[in-house]
Design a protein around this motif. Structure first.
Motif, mmCIF file in Angstrom:
data_model
loop_
_atom_site.group_PDB
_atom_site.id
_atom_site.type_symbol
_atom_site.label_atom_id
_atom_site.label_comp_id
_atom_site.label_asym_id
_atom_site.label_seq_id
_atom_site.Cartn_x
_atom_site.Cartn_y
_atom_site.Cartn_z
ATOM 1 N N THR A 1 4.001 -0.803 5.594
ATOM 2 C CA THR A 1 3.602 -0.274 4.291
ATOM 3 C C THR A 1 2.120 -0.562 4.097
ATOM 4 O O THR A 1 1.501 -1.272 4.890
ATOM 5 N N TRP A 2 1.575 0.011 3.027
ATOM 6 C CA TRP A 2 0.209 -0.341 2.647
ATOM 7 C C TRP A 2 0.208 -1.813 2.280
ATOM 8 O O TRP A 2 1.142 -2.322 1.657
ATOM 9 N N LYS B 1 -2.476 10.176 -3.237
ATOM 10 C CA LYS B 1 -1.054 10.329 -3.553
ATOM 11 C C LYS B 1 -0.765 11.781 -3.998
ATOM 12 O O LYS B 1 -1.676 12.582 -4.162
ATOM 13 N N HIS C 1 -3.479 7.016 -7.022
ATOM 14 C CA HIS C 1 -4.656 7.025 -6.145
ATOM 15 C C HIS C 1 -4.867 8.466 -5.665
ATOM 16 O O HIS C 1 -3.899 9.226 -5.527
ATOM 17 N N SER D 1 -3.883 0.960 -11.754
ATOM 18 C CA SER D 1 -3.591 1.156 -10.322
ATOM 19 C C SER D 1 -2.109 0.946 -10.053
ATOM 20 O O SER D 1 -1.391 0.333 -10.860
ATOM 21 N N GLY D 2 -1.682 1.431 -8.903
ATOM 22 C CA GLY D 2 -0.321 1.166 -8.452
ATOM 23 C C GLY D 2 -0.144 -0.307 -8.115
ATOM 24 O O GLY D 2 0.922 -0.889 -8.354
ATOM 25 N N TYR E 1 0.989 3.094 8.553
ATOM 26 C CA TYR E 1 0.058 1.985 8.514
ATOM 27 C C TYR E 1 0.300 1.117 9.738
ATOM 28 O O TYR E 1 1.405 1.124 10.279
ATOM 29 N N ALA F 1 -0.999 -3.577 0.128
ATOM 30 C CA ALA F 1 -0.845 -3.952 -1.281
ATOM 31 C C ALA F 1 0.556 -4.487 -1.565
ATOM 32 O O ALA F 1 0.720 -5.430 -2.353
ATOM 33 N N THR F 2 1.569 -3.874 -0.952
ATOM 34 C CA THR F 2 2.962 -4.250 -1.205
ATOM 35 C C THR F 2 3.181 -5.749 -0.999
ATOM 36 O O THR F 2 3.821 -6.415 -1.817
ATOM 37 N N VAL G 1 10.054 0.235 -0.109
ATOM 38 C CA VAL G 1 8.920 1.168 -0.138
ATOM 39 C C VAL G 1 9.386 2.527 0.377
ATOM 40 O O VAL G 1 9.941 2.610 1.476
ATOM 41 N N ALA H 1 5.036 4.119 -4.889
ATOM 42 C CA ALA H 1 3.651 4.615 -4.922
ATOM 43 C C ALA H 1 3.545 5.995 -4.274
ATOM 44 O O ALA H 1 2.718 6.811 -4.670
ATOM 45 N N GLN H 2 4.409 6.236 -3.266
ATOM 46 C CA GLN H 2 4.291 7.487 -2.506
ATOM 47 C C GLN H 2 5.387 8.489 -2.837
ATOM 48 O O GLN H 2 5.430 9.557 -2.238
ATOM 49 N N GLY I 1 -5.221 4.840 -10.652
ATOM 50 C CA GLY I 1 -4.246 4.664 -11.728
ATOM 51 C C GLY I 1 -2.856 4.418 -11.187
ATOM 52 O O GLY I 1 -2.606 4.532 -9.984
ATOM 53 N N LEU J 1 2.670 -3.021 -9.502
ATOM 54 C CA LEU J 1 3.469 -3.966 -8.708
ATOM 55 C C LEU J 1 3.276 -5.396 -9.211
ATOM 56 O O LEU J 1 4.234 -6.166 -9.326
ATOM 57 N N SER K 1 1.839 5.106 -8.032
ATOM 58 C CA SER K 1 0.381 5.057 -7.877
ATOM 59 C C SER K 1 -0.187 6.457 -8.037
ATOM 60 O O SER K 1 0.424 7.428 -7.595
HETATM 61 C C1 LIG Z 1 -1.062 3.504 -2.719
HETATM 62 C C2 LIG Z 1 -0.044 2.451 -2.519
HETATM 63 C C3 LIG Z 1 -0.036 1.263 -3.255
HETATM 64 C C4 LIG Z 1 -1.133 0.870 -4.189
HETATM 65 O O1 LIG Z 1 -1.503 1.805 -5.122
HETATM 66 P P1 LIG Z 1 -3.007 1.770 -5.722
HETATM 67 O O2 LIG Z 1 -2.948 2.742 -6.825
HETATM 68 O O3 LIG Z 1 -3.917 2.151 -4.603
HETATM 69 O O4 LIG Z 1 -3.247 0.379 -6.197
HETATM 70 C C5 LIG Z 1 1.003 0.386 -3.065
HETATM 71 N N1 LIG Z 1 1.978 0.631 -2.183
HETATM 72 C C6 LIG Z 1 2.007 1.744 -1.442
HETATM 73 C C7 LIG Z 1 3.139 1.974 -0.511
HETATM 74 C C8 LIG Z 1 0.993 2.689 -1.573
HETATM 75 O O5 LIG Z 1 1.019 3.772 -0.813
#
Ligand SMILES: *Cc1c(COP(=O)(O)O)cnc(C)c1O
Length: 378
Positions: free
Chosen positions: A81-82, A182, A179, A55-56, A315, A84-85, A127, A155-156, A189, A60, A177
């Protein structure tokens, strides 16, 4: 009329047949296809070492570990941002330090980054929201002057360029990423671009239990690694997608230009910057004029849905989530991110869309917004 989602992956028959071949091959987890995928990614990244991950987010997490970010450290990033960051920083027991965005680009405002640096700052995590590149010249100038690592959340932005150089082909640690939402996918992945073979070796161990393979089938373990390896099934999809990435991104650019040309300027929506030819156009995101609109964002999205068009939200400002409020964040802290996060909508944009789909989206947005729009007050 068919429902138009806000995004949809383009998987071709050649790739699907390739996946079937992997499934029949007897080796379905990390193997030759992962190696091949990594080599192709590395080629795109100017020969830098690249390691595939599941995964992305994993990319990270490992980038933070490789950069030596741990308890007590601070990492500067954006609240728009998403989630996850910021989550990966919290999970590393470090502190995310947010700085507000530039409302025009919607990216981290580099003018504010230096003021946020403290003796505990270890890294900056920019990001490339929607595929727009954060200014790499200024970013790396700041990092260099303050001795900071940079973990690019790209990721993007795969396929985006900065002054003619592709994201990932330069810089410090770069995270992609794959996903399905994307610009290219491996189902789930990601990948991490590293600085040298020593970092790449650390990444290889960290992604699979810390295991070091020795001759004669022996092994050694020095670090408690994670379980983040990509499968060959997924990597085979990535190989098929990477071969078409430039074509996908060219189509996205053409569709985005059509949006910019067709979108009714009288609706009072703030549009993404159109003067950025280097973006991969990961998303097309107008900002609803909520202060002039007799309608909430949720009502707009429902009305679009009823008209057969999917709309996303990417987001809301993440410092207002309960987790981050519990860490001391509050409303009013990052006014630009809060305003953009409250009004932003993601309209359909993906390579298989027809030009007529863009026109239909623009017409539907106008039909929904125009009757509910109050005149602008100055
Ligand atoms: C999609 C995304 C992630 C995480 O990627 P995953 O593959 O879903 O784990 C992290 N940061 C940003 C900005 C993203 O768009």
């Amino acid at each position: 009329m068919d429902f138009l989602p806000f995004t949809r992956p383009s998987l071709d028959e050649e790739t699907i047949a390739g996946v079937v071949e992997v499934l029949r091959s007897g080796w379905i987890t990390s193997g030759p296809n992962v190696k091949r995928f990594e080599a192709l990614l590395s080629e795109r990244c100017g020969g830098r070492p690249v390691r595939a991950l599941n995964s992305g987010t994993g990319a990270l997490e490992l980038a933070l570990e490789i950069a030596g970010v741990g308890p007590g450290d601070e990492v500067i990033t954006t609240p728009l941002t998403w989630v996850a960051t910021a989550n990966v920083i919290v999970r590393a027991r470090a502190t995310p330090v947010f700085v507000d965005i530039d409302p025009r680009t919607r990216l981290i405002d580099l003018d504010r980054v230096e003021a946020a640096i403290t003796p505990r700052t270890k890294a900056i995590m920019p990001v490339d929201l929607a595929g727009f590149a954060v200014d790499r010249d200024r970013l790396y100038d700041i990092a260099k002057r303050h001795g900071l690592r940079v973990i690019e959340d790209a990721a993007q932005s795969i396929g985006t360029t900065w002054r003619g150089r592709e994201i990932g082909s330069f810089g410090d640690l770069v995270c992609f990423s794959f996903h399905p939402n994307k610009n290219m996918t491996t189902t789930e992945g990601g990948a991490l671009v590293l600085n040298d073979e020593a970092e790449a070796l650390r990444c290889e161990r960290l992604r699979l239990q810390g295991v070091e393979r020795l001759p004669g089938g022996e092994m050694e373990v020095e670090v408690a690694g994670a379980k983040m390896n990509l499968t060959d099934v997924a990597a085979r999809i990535g190989i098929g997608q990477l071969a078409r990435l430039d074509e996908f991104n060219a189509r996205r650019r053409a569709l985005a230009q059509r949006y910019l040309a067709r979108f009714d300027a009288d609706l009072g929506c703030e549009l993404p910057p159109g003067d950025t030819p280097d973006t991969n156009w990961h998303m097309f995101q107008p900002l609803l004029p909520l202060d002039r609109l007799a309608m909430t964002r949720a009502q707009f999205i429902d009305a679009m849905q009823a008209a057969g068009i999917g709309v996303g939200v990417h987001y809301p400002a993440l410092h207002l989530f309960k987790l981050y409020r519990a860490l001391g964040h509050r409303e009013g802290e990052f006014p630009h991110a809060e305003r953009v996060g409250a009004g932003i909508v993601t309209l359909p944009l993906f390579p298989a869309m027809a030009d007529a789909d863009v026109d239909r989206v623009c017409d539907t947005v106008r039909d929904i917004l125009a009757p509910r729009l109050r005149p602008a007050h100055r």
